[in-house]
Write a protein that holds these residues in place. Structure first.
Motif, PDB file in Angstrom:
ATOM      1  N   LEU A  27      24.122   9.103  20.360  1.00  8.38           N
ATOM      2  CA  LEU A  27      24.364   8.854  21.774  1.00  8.38           C
ATOM      3  C   LEU A  27      25.437   7.786  21.902  1.00  8.38           C
ATOM      4  O   LEU A  27      25.264   6.662  21.416  1.00  8.38           O
ATOM      5  N   VAL A  28      26.527   8.140  22.572  1.00  3.13           N
ATOM      6  CA  VAL A  28      27.679   7.251  22.698  1.00  3.13           C
ATOM      7  C   VAL A  28      27.773   6.749  24.139  1.00  3.13           C
ATOM      8  O   VAL A  28      27.912   7.540  25.077  1.00  3.13           O
ATOM      9  N   GLY A  29      27.709   5.427  24.309  1.00  3.59           N
ATOM     10  CA  GLY A  29      27.735   4.831  25.634  1.00  3.59           C
ATOM     11  C   GLY A  29      26.326   4.506  26.084  1.00  3.59           C
ATOM     12  O   GLY A  29      25.557   5.407  26.438  1.00  3.59           O
ATOM     13  N   ALA A  41      14.292  11.469  28.035  1.00  7.32           N
ATOM     14  CA  ALA A  41      14.313  12.927  28.149  1.00  7.32           C
ATOM     15  C   ALA A  41      14.333  13.597  26.786  1.00  7.32           C
ATOM     16  O   ALA A  41      13.636  14.602  26.557  1.00  7.32           O
ATOM     17  N   ILE A  42      15.113  13.061  25.858  1.00  4.29           N
ATOM     18  CA  ILE A  42      15.210  13.653  24.529  1.00  4.29           C
ATOM     19  C   ILE A  42      13.884  13.545  23.787  1.00  4.29           C
ATOM     20  O   ILE A  42      13.508  14.439  23.014  1.00  4.29           O
ATOM     21  N   CYS A  48      15.344  18.493  19.811  1.00  2.83           N
ATOM     22  CA  CYS A  48      16.292  17.380  19.683  1.00  2.83           C
ATOM     23  C   CYS A  48      15.602  16.102  19.232  1.00  2.83           C
ATOM     24  O   CYS A  48      14.404  15.908  19.455  1.00  2.83           O
ATOM     25  N   GLU A  49      16.397  15.228  18.640  1.00  2.00           N
ATOM     26  CA  GLU A  49      15.946  13.859  18.401  1.00  2.00           C
ATOM     27  C   GLU A  49      17.154  12.931  18.432  1.00  2.00           C
ATOM     28  O   GLU A  49      18.285  13.354  18.194  1.00  2.00           O
ATOM     29  N   VAL A  50      16.911  11.668  18.769  1.00  2.00           N
ATOM     30  CA  VAL A  50      17.961  10.650  18.760  1.00  2.00           C
ATOM     31  C   VAL A  50      17.927   9.964  17.406  1.00  2.00           C
ATOM     32  O   VAL A  50      16.910   9.384  17.023  1.00  2.00           O
ATOM     33  N   PHE A 313      19.192  19.118  27.363  1.00  2.00           N
ATOM     34  CA  PHE A 313      19.345  18.838  25.933  1.00  2.00           C
ATOM     35  C   PHE A 313      18.787  19.976  25.089  1.00  2.00           C
ATOM     36  O   PHE A 313      19.396  20.373  24.082  1.00  2.00           O
ATOM     37  N   ASP A 314      17.638  20.515  25.488  1.00  2.00           N
ATOM     38  CA  ASP A 314      17.080  21.627  24.724  1.00  2.00           C
ATOM     39  C   ASP A 314      17.959  22.871  24.826  1.00  2.00           C
ATOM     40  O   ASP A 314      18.095  23.625  23.854  1.00  2.00           O
TER      41      ASP A 314
END
Length: 356
Positions: A27-29, A41-42, A48-50, A313-314
């Motif tokens: 994640l950028v920003g 949300a992710i 998804c995962e961060v 995201f999904d």
């Protein structure tokens, strides 16, 4: 016609092609949108995962990584140098508009898919470079129009395709919010044309009704006319504290759109046809309710438990994993940039501007 079956399947993920696999995101920003909306949300996604957080300073990235239990934190400079590339598969870009391109370039260099916040750039020229970069690097590029995966919006599109409102005739869209109450800083980037682009209200808010109408109708604006005005001193550097526009969409559909960053929080999209009307109200501020009205029929529904960002995201991960085409891709986002540019040209010249 069996309109009720559309509402019976209101929350169905009609776009889903896979339930297997995981896309790891950098994640950028790390502004409030990423921290307060994207990361939670992710967490609720299936695919998804961060795994990496990226900020201008590694210290800031590490602070948020510790709070969110994200394993890797790097600076923007280290991101461009290729740090942590083994730990992410895709990049979510939520920096100010003018800085999107550089992160797309780096993502393409390292063969990473990109989900980029709207509007996709500060100018048409930069948006064109983003599309060219993604195409040259053969990477997926999606513009983050979360309304496309909002169940109410998808069902509205289904109803239009079924003829539930007859032939679409006209559209009214509004999007307003009290920006200075949300972010108490008159020097914020949305009020800086070097960072935001042509302006603030149409770029940040008006694009929602413009683009959501495109999605529901399956039609694009072919000409626009706009008026813009700034009154408050905090909006002295941007032309459109208050803005209104008319647009002609393909098929002879007329649209009226209003947007302001300095008013009461309100969102609505209404599409009127020869036999009925669809209304999304509220529409664009992370909640959405759909009403279908006909002469002898009215029904309202909403997906209260569904997070638009989680769906977005999904959806993106689903397309990356299955290698299926993405909508909205870079070309789609580029067309919106041309519409936004045309709106500001129209306001400056006081004339209708055609999109060729």
């Amino acid at each position: 016609m069996d309109f009720e079956r559309v509402f019976d399947s209101f929350t169905e993920r009609d776009w889903q092609t896979t339930t297997e696999g995981t896309v790891r995101f950098a994640l950028v920003g790390l502004g409030w949108w990423t921290v307060d909306e994207a990361i939670p949300a992710i967490r609720d996604t299936d695919l998804c995962e961060v795994s990496v957080l990226v900020s201008r300073s590694e210290e800031k990235a590490q602070r948020y990584a510790d709070e969110a239990d994200v394993p890797h934190a790097i600076s923007g400079a280290d991101f461009h140098d290729g740090a942590a590339t083994e730990h992410y598969d895709a990049v979510y870009i939520a920096t100010p508009n003018a800085y999107h391109l550089q992160y797309v370039e780096t993502a393409a260099e390292f063969d990473k898919a990109v989900l980029c916040e709207k509007p996709m750039a500060e100018s048409v020229e930069t948006a064109e470079e983003m599309v060219e970069t993604a195409n040259a690097g053969d990477i997926p590029l999606m513009v983050a129009y979360r309304m496309h995966t909002e169940p109410a919006v998808r069902r509205a599109r289904d109803l239009v395709e079924m003829g539930a409102i007859g032939e679409p005739v006209q559209v009214y869209g509004n999007n307003s919010q009290p920006l200075l109450s949300i972010i108490d800083d008159p020097d914020q980037w949305r009020l800086d044309p070097d960072a935001s682009g042509y302006g603030t209200s149409m770029m940040d808010l008006g694009v929602y009704p413009i683009n959501t109408a495109r999605f529901i109708l399956g039609a694009d604006p072919v000409s626009v006319q706009a008026q813009m005005h700034s009154e408050h001193e905090a909006f002295g550097d941007v032309p459109d504290e208050r803005s209104s526009a008319t647009a002609l969409y393909e098929g002879g559909i007329h649209a009226a759109i209003t947007a302001t960053q300095n008013a009461y929080d309100d969102t609505e999209l209404t599409i009127t046809g020869t036999e009925g009307q669809l209304t999304l109200s509220p529409a664009f501020h992370m909640e959405c309710r759909l009403t279908l009205e006909r002469e002898d029929y009215e029904v309202t529904a909403e997906a209260e438990e569904i997070n638009e960002m989680t769906e977005e995201f999904d959806y993106f991960a689903d397309r990356v994993l299955s290698e299926e085409p993405i909508y909205a891709d870079g070309e789609h986002g580029l067309y919106d940039m041309r519409v936004l540019e045309a709106l500001h040209e129209s306001a400056d010249a006081g004339e209708t501007v055609r999109l060729d």
